[in-house]
Design a protein around this motif. Structure first.
Motif, PDB file in Angstrom:
ATOM      1  N   ASP A 144       0.873  -1.164   0.000  1.00 19.68           N
ATOM      2  CA  ASP A 144       0.000   0.000   0.000  1.00 19.68           C
ATOM      3  C   ASP A 144       0.909   1.213   0.000  1.00 19.68           C
ATOM      4  N   ILE A 145       0.661   2.129  -0.932  1.00 18.40           N
ATOM      5  CA  ILE A 145       1.571   3.260  -1.098  1.00 18.40           C
ATOM      6  C   ILE A 145       0.809   4.580  -1.117  1.00 18.40           C
ATOM      7  N   VAL A 146       1.551   5.635  -0.847  1.00 17.16           N
ATOM      8  CA  VAL A 146       1.092   6.998  -1.087  1.00 17.16           C
ATOM      9  C   VAL A 146       2.023   7.582  -2.140  1.00 17.16           C
ATOM     10  N   ILE A 147       1.529   8.585  -2.842  1.00 15.20           N
ATOM     11  CA  ILE A 147       2.306   9.185  -3.925  1.00 15.20           C
ATOM     12  C   ILE A 147       2.489  10.664  -3.642  1.00 15.20           C
ATOM     13  N   TYR A 148       3.733  11.110  -3.727  1.00 15.09           N
ATOM     14  CA  TYR A 148       4.067  12.528  -3.622  1.00 15.09           C
ATOM     15  C   TYR A 148       4.513  12.992  -5.002  1.00 15.09           C
ATOM     16  N   GLU A 149       4.056  14.177  -5.400  1.00 14.90           N
ATOM     17  CA  GLU A 149       4.439  14.739  -6.701  1.00 14.90           C
ATOM     18  C   GLU A 149       4.946  16.161  -6.531  1.00 14.90           C
ATOM     19  N   VAL A 150       6.012  16.461  -7.264  1.00 17.59           N
ATOM     20  CA  VAL A 150       6.485  17.837  -7.372  1.00 17.59           C
ATOM     21  C   VAL A 150       6.755  18.123  -8.843  1.00 17.59           C
ATOM     22  N   MET A 151       6.663  19.402  -9.186  1.00 18.82           N
ATOM     23  CA  MET A 151       6.989  19.829 -10.547  1.00 18.82           C
ATOM     24  C   MET A 151       8.154  20.798 -10.480  1.00 18.82           C
ATOM     25  N   THR A 152       9.031  20.707 -11.476  1.00 16.78           N
ATOM     26  CA  THR A 152      10.200  21.566 -11.517  1.00 16.78           C
ATOM     27  C   THR A 152      10.603  21.820 -12.964  1.00 16.78           C
ATOM     28  N   GLU A 153      11.117  23.014 -13.203  1.00 17.72           N
ATOM     29  CA  GLU A 153      11.594  23.362 -14.547  1.00 17.72           C
ATOM     30  C   GLU A 153      12.833  22.556 -14.920  1.00 17.72           C
TER      31      GLU A 153
END
Length: 102
Positions: free
Chosen positions: A60-69
């Motif tokens: 069972d997982i959680v997902i973290y997302e970030v955006m970067t140039e």
């Protein structure tokens, strides 16, 4: 633009849950470094894979997302190794996709 996704397990390999503080620390680190973060924690995703021909493993997982140039591959490689150790995993997935904003 790059979208980086981190797949974090809710439990270690012995089935012990990680504390909320461990997830909050990562959230805060990434938010500070990248100016924001999206977390998918309410409904954990379930990963399944064949460890051997006879054995299926699930997480069972959680997902973290970030955006970067810009994509700092060296930093992300080091960070993935730190997370792999902290979450006591043989392999922890950190993946990147190129994103075009519409």
């Amino acid at each position: 633009m790059h979208l980086i996704q981190i797949l974090l397990p809710l439990y270690d390999n012995e089935g012990q849950p990680f504390t909320q503080d461990e997830f909050l620390k990562i959230r805060d680190e990434l938010s500070e470094r990248f100016g924001g973060i999206t977390t998918y924690m309410r409904s954990p995703a379930r990963g399944l894979w064949k460890e051997t021909k006879e054995t299926t493993v699930q997480d069972d997982i959680v997902i973290y997302e970030v955006m970067t140039e810009t994509l700092d591959r060296a930093w992300w490689t080091k960070y993935r190794k730190q997370l792999t150790a902290a979450f006591r995993q043989a392999l922890l997935i950190v993946r990147v996709s190129e994103v075009e904003l519409l």
